[in-house]
Design a protein around this motif. Structure first.
Motif, PDB file in Angstrom:
ATOM      1  N   UNK A 116      -8.951  16.097  -9.260  1.00 50.07           N
ATOM      2  CA  UNK A 116      -9.315  14.911  -8.495  1.00 50.07           C
ATOM      3  C   UNK A 116      -9.237  15.245  -7.008  1.00 50.07           C
ATOM      4  N   UNK A 117      -9.730  14.353  -6.185  1.00 52.29           N
ATOM      5  CA  UNK A 117      -9.612  14.559  -4.742  1.00 52.29           C
ATOM      6  C   UNK A 117      -8.430  13.740  -4.216  1.00 52.29           C
ATOM      7  N   UNK A 118      -7.987  14.062  -3.019  1.00 46.19           N
ATOM      8  CA  UNK A 118      -6.803  13.404  -2.460  1.00 46.19           C
ATOM      9  C   UNK A 118      -7.016  11.902  -2.278  1.00 46.19           C
ATOM     10  N   UNK A 119      -8.184  11.504  -1.838  1.00 45.69           N
ATOM     11  CA  UNK A 119      -8.451  10.079  -1.625  1.00 45.69           C
ATOM     12  C   UNK A 119      -8.302   9.302  -2.922  1.00 45.69           C
ATOM     13  N   UNK A 120      -8.918   9.778  -3.987  1.00 45.39           N
ATOM     14  CA  UNK A 120      -8.836   9.104  -5.284  1.00 45.39           C
ATOM     15  C   UNK A 120      -7.399   9.070  -5.781  1.00 45.39           C
ATOM     16  N   UNK A 121      -6.695  10.175  -5.650  1.00 49.32           N
ATOM     17  CA  UNK A 121      -5.304  10.250  -6.101  1.00 49.32           C
ATOM     18  C   UNK A 121      -4.438   9.224  -5.373  1.00 49.32           C
ATOM     19  N   UNK A 122      -4.541   9.190  -4.053  1.00 52.35           N
ATOM     20  CA  UNK A 122      -3.720   8.277  -3.256  1.00 52.35           C
ATOM     21  C   UNK A 122      -4.107   6.825  -3.530  1.00 52.35           C
ATOM     22  N   UNK A 123      -5.399   6.526  -3.623  1.00 52.37           N
ATOM     23  CA  UNK A 123      -5.836   5.168  -3.928  1.00 52.37           C
ATOM     24  C   UNK A 123      -5.306   4.705  -5.282  1.00 52.37           C
ATOM     25  N   UNK A 124      -5.337   5.587  -6.273  1.00 54.57           N
ATOM     26  CA  UNK A 124      -4.807   5.225  -7.595  1.00 54.57           C
ATOM     27  C   UNK A 124      -3.307   4.948  -7.548  1.00 54.57           C
ATOM     28  N   UNK A 125      -2.562   5.716  -6.766  1.00 55.98           N
ATOM     29  CA  UNK A 125      -1.128   5.453  -6.604  1.00 55.98           C
ATOM     30  C   UNK A 125      -0.891   4.088  -5.981  1.00 55.98           C
ATOM     31  N   UNK A 126      -1.638   3.775  -4.944  1.00 54.67           N
ATOM     32  CA  UNK A 126      -1.472   2.489  -4.261  1.00 54.67           C
ATOM     33  C   UNK A 126      -1.845   1.338  -5.181  1.00 54.67           C
ATOM     34  N   UNK A 127      -2.978   1.464  -5.879  1.00 51.50           N
ATOM     35  CA  UNK A 127      -3.414   0.403  -6.793  1.00 51.50           C
ATOM     36  C   UNK A 127      -2.401   0.185  -7.905  1.00 51.50           C
ATOM     37  N   UNK A 128      -1.855   1.261  -8.453  1.00 52.63           N
ATOM     38  CA  UNK A 128      -0.850   1.159  -9.510  1.00 52.63           C
ATOM     39  C   UNK A 128       0.392   0.458  -8.983  1.00 52.63           C
ATOM     40  N   UNK A 129       0.841   0.838  -7.798  1.00 55.96           N
ATOM     41  CA  UNK A 129       2.024   0.221  -7.203  1.00 55.96           C
ATOM     42  C   UNK A 129       1.793  -1.258  -6.935  1.00 55.96           C
ATOM     43  N   UNK A 130       0.635  -1.612  -6.398  1.00 53.82           N
ATOM     44  CA  UNK A 130       0.341  -3.013  -6.101  1.00 53.82           C
ATOM     45  C   UNK A 130       0.248  -3.844  -7.386  1.00 53.82           C
ATOM     46  N   UNK A 131      -0.321  -3.275  -8.434  1.00 52.74           N
ATOM     47  CA  UNK A 131      -0.415  -3.970  -9.717  1.00 52.74           C
ATOM     48  C   UNK A 131       0.984  -4.187 -10.287  1.00 52.74           C
ATOM     49  N   UNK A 132       1.816  -3.158 -10.227  1.00 50.99           N
ATOM     50  CA  UNK A 132       3.197  -3.240 -10.735  1.00 50.99           C
ATOM     51  C   UNK A 132       3.974  -4.300  -9.968  1.00 50.99           C
ATOM     52  N   UNK A 133       3.827  -4.312  -8.645  1.00 46.79           N
ATOM     53  CA  UNK A 133       4.575  -5.267  -7.831  1.00 46.79           C
ATOM     54  C   UNK A 133       4.116  -6.694  -8.098  1.00 46.79           C
ATOM     55  N   UNK A 134       2.820  -6.909  -8.322  1.00 42.48           N
ATOM     56  CA  UNK A 134       2.345  -8.272  -8.586  1.00 42.48           C
ATOM     57  C   UNK A 134       2.830  -8.744  -9.964  1.00 42.48           C
ATOM     58  N   UNK A 135       2.981  -7.830 -10.908  1.00 47.55           N
ATOM     59  CA  UNK A 135       3.498  -8.192 -12.237  1.00 47.55           C
ATOM     60  C   UNK A 135       4.982  -8.518 -12.163  1.00 47.55           C
ATOM     61  N   UNK A 136       5.721  -7.833 -11.275  1.00 46.34           N
ATOM     62  CA  UNK A 136       7.156  -8.086 -11.108  1.00 46.34           C
ATOM     63  C   UNK A 136       7.409  -9.485 -10.579  1.00 46.34           C
ATOM     64  N   UNK A 137       6.525  -9.997  -9.763  1.00 41.87           N
ATOM     65  CA  UNK A 137       6.706 -11.315  -9.134  1.00 41.87           C
ATOM     66  C   UNK A 137       6.464 -12.459 -10.089  1.00 41.87           C
ATOM     67  N   UNK A 138       5.808 -12.207 -11.208  1.00 34.23           N
ATOM     68  CA  UNK A 138       5.501 -13.271 -12.174  1.00 34.23           C
ATOM     69  C   UNK A 138       6.709 -13.653 -12.984  1.00 34.23           C
TER      70      UNK A 138
END
Length: 59
Positions: A37-59
């Protein structure tokens, strides 16, 4: 630094600049090569995963 780019259809893409030391950049590059993969895709996937996890924690 954030740069803005206008795409067809009116979407705006922002560019984020990261400052990494040489060793960290090399390790990140090797990880991306191993994952085919490229660095942009890798970093974006990390951020998206973290944001999804954090939004699920708040529920």
């Amino acid at each position: 630094m954030i740069n803005l780019y206008q795409l067809r259809g009116g979407s705006i893409i922002k560019t984020l600049t990261l400052r990494l030391d040489d060793e960290f950049h090399k390790a990140l590059k090797m990880k991306c090569i191993q994952d085919d993969t490229d660095m942009t895709t890798y970093i974006l996937n990390l951020i998206k995963t973290d944001m999804k996890y954090q939004s699920q924690e708040k529920k």
